[in-house]
Design an enzyme around this catalytic site. Structure first.
Site, short mmCIF file in Angstrom:
data_model
loop_
_atom_site.label_atom_id
_atom_site.label_comp_id
_atom_site.label_asym_id
_atom_site.label_seq_id
_atom_site.Cartn_x
_atom_site.Cartn_y
_atom_site.Cartn_z
N LYS B 172 0.86 -1.18 0.00
CA LYS B 172 0.00 0.00 0.00
C LYS B 172 0.90 1.24 0.00
O LYS B 172 2.04 1.14 0.45
CB LYS B 172 -0.95 -0.02 1.19
CG LYS B 172 -0.28 0.36 2.50
CD LYS B 172 -1.28 0.65 3.57
CE LYS B 172 -0.56 1.23 4.75
NZ LYS B 172 -0.96 2.42 5.33
N GLU B 240 -1.92 5.45 17.88
CA GLU B 240 -0.46 5.33 17.91
C GLU B 240 0.10 6.40 18.81
O GLU B 240 -0.39 7.54 18.79
CB GLU B 240 0.10 5.52 16.50
CG GLU B 240 -0.25 4.39 15.56
CD GLU B 240 0.26 4.67 14.15
OE1 GLU B 240 1.24 4.04 13.74
OE2 GLU B 240 -0.31 5.54 13.49
N HIS B 264 -6.14 -0.35 6.74
CA HIS B 264 -6.22 -1.19 7.94
C HIS B 264 -7.59 -1.15 8.63
O HIS B 264 -8.15 -2.17 9.00
CB HIS B 264 -5.17 -0.76 8.96
CG HIS B 264 -3.78 -0.66 8.40
ND1 HIS B 264 -3.29 -1.56 7.49
CD2 HIS B 264 -2.78 0.23 8.63
CE1 HIS B 264 -2.04 -1.22 7.18
NE2 HIS B 264 -1.72 -0.15 7.86
#
Ligand code: NAP
Lengths: 362, 514
Positions: B172, B240, B264
């Site tokens: 990707k 994150e 994702h």
């Protein structure tokens, strides 16, 4: 048990001390000394599985008839950074007559609904009442055929148990798994497949030393049984037990005789009876002859695998081939419940190669 | 198509996943992905006896290197990033004998012809039989060029015509929007068949992501209640704690919506929402995933502004350290309007999910790193316990933690021991690390092995990529002509901007405290 768990929870600083039970493990230790030895071996190894472990000691010679029990909860970190894995250990000593009826003591202690593995170190007394009773409470029998006193008889008994739909796990079969993988890899890919059917000989090299011939017998029978069962080999001669020199077993495939030979080499006492090398020679019709070999390197942690096709591909590579401890092998076997149909057919062929009749239920 | 190897010694073995000998050509073999992921994973597979005899890797890149230079670079990379580090010298030495390097200009046809010669020679020496994997570890801008050149040089062969097989792996991003993704697909498909193309979304290589399918379809307990009748809402969080880690140049052209949601997060949504496939084969699984994506209601115009919010971090504190704001990061414009946080509400218009919203949120520089899918069940009727503190009656929540502390927890309420009927939430927790202590393979190990075997179940199919862009592109379009919010709008180390909270609170719900 509940109190023990409360203590563990209170004592463990990590919030996630985890009680996981995914199986019951019943170990027939026989003597108290052996039980201690097994406990030490198991404790020295990080556990992969939460289980309720029940160690059985038979003390027939003490007067009276009673049951002694001791229990504890053991915790070990399965991996750095993950919470400790805790399991229960119960030691049962059957004194006097009870020693022959330990199954009745075990049943109420099993965690319901979980698979029960019965580990019987050494060659079990196949056919004996105590063994049959214990087998009655187990879903899965765990043995190590390399410790059988009479490998041919032992494997034939196992073949019968398999036919009677008893799940069997053999640590010796697990010990051979990386060897089987490296050997099978030689024939992956359409171009290599004819070389499997064209095998002309199988040569096995074992470490020499104490009991090496006995241990090597079971291994030879299993390995030859494995390849033989996949390639349709039938025995021409049989192998009862190896003497510590070279031995030969001849099998047939179609009109071709294939020699299975063994050899012992000194590789230190630690390697006594363990496989240290395998060589296969193949000559399929219309193709160049080829030699495939796997040989342990001197560090005993790696093996060199070579493929040598006459006038063609010459490949060599080093692969890790760690010598697994019994506790490591046990851990792996505890992940495999149910029927290993491959092992079941291999043990059948192995007992034929050992010259034992295999009883087939009508 | 899964290649079945007719090896009689494999018959009956429980580990059937064995690839045929092949050569992997890594285009862009001097880059970060090759160093951090590809080579360490290949080495790990070698340690685990999972690589076939003769397996070889050819690095095809513009830098001037010889075989030995590249081998020594790769050894350092493996030493640094492999889970089996430090390398075992004897295993490395024999693995490295199968590593080769070819300096190349991606635009020069001759380089591909020389590559072909080199591969043919290796086939003879190493028994790899014409089986080739081309792994494009390059910037996506050169994907079409490389594909075209491979085709021209006769390096794309079809097994049906008696050659070895050819497979193409791409990373990707698969395009920047629907139109560019369709264009890229057309370009690749003018040279390769769809079943030769493996589009990697490394999330699908994670054990815990694969476990979603097992959890849903191998347990009888949950599937009957896995629908609008019993589930109030689903929350998917991918947080994150890190920033953009010197990838400013890339991130400025991407943003959180393209980088995380299109790939994702929509994968996680799909696995949670899809129907049971008829078989565990690549097309059956991907057919169901595509159906789920097709049922996701497209947001347009006013609905985008209402149901999607974005944010960008300013300076703040993460894990006891002061960190810069996004606009002060290397390679980022001082007035950047790129989003580092996005939260959105999606509806799935099918019989299973109508009326059950899926809330997705992802951000950088959040207080901690965590990815999870939380299924909140509808509240039980409370008639029996109506005199209780209503706050103690929380609904059941099933949380599937993808990372870290991989596992599943179920929140239930239980009676506090005592005379009355005090109720408190308790958790039933399953932690992977506690029930199974074997080492979990890295996502790339699983995926590389799948490519060698020819199993594309865990790779994204063309229509899946395009469906995901169909959901995301209208949002990008709407954003492109509405003024950017007043960025930065959240401090590093917090759970995102206020508008993220408002998005869910206006529905009378709150984000899970994770
Ligand atoms: N790194 C990751 O963790 C990660 C994660 C997900 C996806 N990806 C994707 O994986 C691919 C590779 O990423 P990366 O991080 O490894 O990139 P990178 O570090 O920039 O390396 C890319 C490779 O391609 C070569 N290259 C770059 N531009 C080129 C050009 N115009 N002509 C010829 N060669 C060129 C580089 O050669 P030089 O060394 O000579 O510059 C290098 O070998 C990208 O598509 C990226 O989006 C990467």
């Amino acid at each position: 048990m509940v109190d023990l768990w409360k203590e563990v929870t209170a004592e463990t600083a990590l919030p996630g001390a985890v009680r996981t039970s995914i199986l019951n493990l019943v170990i027939y230790a026989g003597s108290a000394e052996r039980a201690e030895r097994l406990k030490k071996e198991l404790a020295g190894q990080p556990r992969r599985h939460g289980s309720r472990t029940i160690l059985l000691i038979a003390d027939r010679d003490r007067p009276g008839s009673s049951v002694d029990a001791a229990s504890s909860v053991r915790c070990s970190a399965s991996q750095p950074d993950s919470p400790p894995l805790c399991y229960e250990e119960i030691t049962i000593t059957g004194v006097g007559k009870v020693a022959d009826h330990l199954a009745s003591v075990v049943v109420p202690l099993l965690v319901a609904e979980l698979p029960t593995f019965l580990w019987w170190p050494g060659q079990p007394p196949f056919g004996h009442r105590l063994f049959n009773q214990m087998l009655g409470v187990a879903d899965q029998l765990l043995i190590d055929s390399s410790h059988f006193d009479s490998p041919g008889d032992g494997l034939a008994h196992l073949a019968r148990l398999c036919r009677a739909r008893q799940g069997v796990n053999d640590l010796n079969w697990g010990r051979l798994a990386p060897w089987r993988e490296v050997i099978a890899q030689f024939f992956d890919g359409a171009a290599w497949q004819p070389y499997a059917y064209g095998l002309r000989s199988l040569h096995l090299i074992f470490g020499s030393g104490t009991n090496s011939a006995r241990r090597a017998t079971a291994t030879t029978l299993l390995l030859a049984g494995w390849i033989g069962s996949r390639l349709g080999w039938t025995p021409e001669t049989t192998l009862d037990s190896l003497v510590s020199g070279a031995s030969t077993l001849t099998v047939e495939r179609g009109d071709r005789a294939i020699d299975v030979t063994t050899e012992f080499q000194d590789a230190g006492e630690k390697m006594a009876g363990l496989l240290i090398g395998v060589e296969l020679v193949s000559q399929p019709k219309g193709l160049a002859p080829a030699r495939f070999a796997v040989k342990r390197l001197e560090d005993m942690e790696h093996a060199c695998s070579t493929m040598n096709v006459h006038d063609g591909v010459q490949l060599q590579r080093v692969v890790p081939l760690h010598i697994e401890t019994d506790a490591e092998l046990l851990s792996q076997e505890l992940e495999q419940s149910g029927h290993d149909t491959l092992y079941e057919s291999v043990v059948g062929v192995a007992s034929q190669l050992a010259g034992r009749e295999v009883w087939v239920p009508s | 198509m899964v290649t079945t190897v007719q090896n009689p010694l494999r018959e009956g073995m429980t580990v059937q996943r064995t690839p045929e000998p092949s050569i992997m050509v890594i285009m862009g073999a001097t880059g970060d992905l090759t160093h951090r992921k590809l080579m360490p994973s290949l080495y790990n597979l070698a340690v685990e006896h999972l690589l076939p005899n003769g397996f070889s890797v050819v690095g095809f890149s513009r830098q001037d290197k010889d075989h030995e230079d590249w081998r020594s670079d790769m050894r350092q990379a493996v030493d640094k990033y492999s889970r089996y580090a430090p390398v075992q010298p004897s295993v490395w030495d024999s693995f490295a004998q199968g590593l080769f390097f070819k300096q190349a200009d991606f635009a020069d046809e001759n380089c591909y012809l020389q590559l072909k010669e080199m591969l043919d020679k290796l086939d003879k020496e190493r028994g790899t039989n014409g089986n080739r994997i081309f792994y494009l570890a390059t910037p996506p801008t050169v994907f079409p060029l490389i594909a075209e050149m491979l085709g021209k040089a006769g390096l794309v062969t079809d097994q049906a015509f008696g050659h070895g097989w050819t497979r193409l792996v791409i990373e990707k991003p698969f395009g920047r929007d629907l139109e560019s993704a369709q264009k890229l697909n057309r370009e690749l498909l003018s040279v390769f068949h769809e079943d030769q193309i493996y589009r990697i979304d490394h999330y699908l290589g994670k054990e815990t992501v694969q476990n979603i399918l097992v959890f849903r379809f191998a347990n009888g307990l949950f599937e009957p209640i896995w629908n609008r009748n019993y589930i109030d809402n689903v929350q998917i969080t991918a947080a994150e704690d890190i920033g953009i880690d010197r990838r400013g140049g890339y991130y400025e052209t991407a943003g959180a919506l393209r980088d995380m949601v299109q790939s994702h997060m929509l994968q996680l949504l799909t696995l949670t929402a899809m129907e049971a496939p008829v078989a565990l084969d690549p097309n059956a699984v991907r057919d169901e995933k595509v159906k789920a994506l097709r049922a996701v209601r497209r947001l347009r115009g006013q609905h985008v502004l209402q149901d999607v919010v974005r944010g960008q971090y300013g300076p703040g504190w993460v894990g006891g350290q002061h960190v810069e704001g996004y606009r002060a990061e290397e390679g980022v414009a001082p007035d950047s309007a790129t989003e580092t946080y996005v939260a959105l509400k999606l509806e799935i218009d099918n019989w299973r999910w109508a009326g059950t919203p899926f809330y997705l949120r992802t951000g950088k520089r959040m207080p901690k790193r965590l990815t999870e899918i939380a299924i909140t069940f509808k509240q039980a009727p409370l008639a029996l316990f109506k005199d209780l503190d209503p706050d103690s009656m929380t609904p059941n929540v099933l949380a599937m933690r993808i990372q870290p502390n991989e596992g599943i927890s179920l929140k239930i309420v239980a009676k506090v021991p005592g005379q009355g009927y005090d109720i408190q939430p308790v958790y039933m927790d399953f932690l992977y690390g506690s029930s199974f202590a074997r080492q979990v393979p890295e996502a790339y190990e699983r995926l590389l092995l799948d490519v060698m075997i020819g199993d594309s179940t865990l790779f994204t199919r063309r229509d899946e990529v395009e469906q995901a862009w169909e959901i995301v592109t209208p949002i990008l379009d709407e954003w492109s002509h509405t003024p950017a919010p007043d960025f930065p709008n959240y401090a590093a180390g917090t759970w995102g901007p206020d508008c993220g909270q408002e998005l869910i609170e206006r529905d009378g719900r709150t984000w899970r405290v994770v």
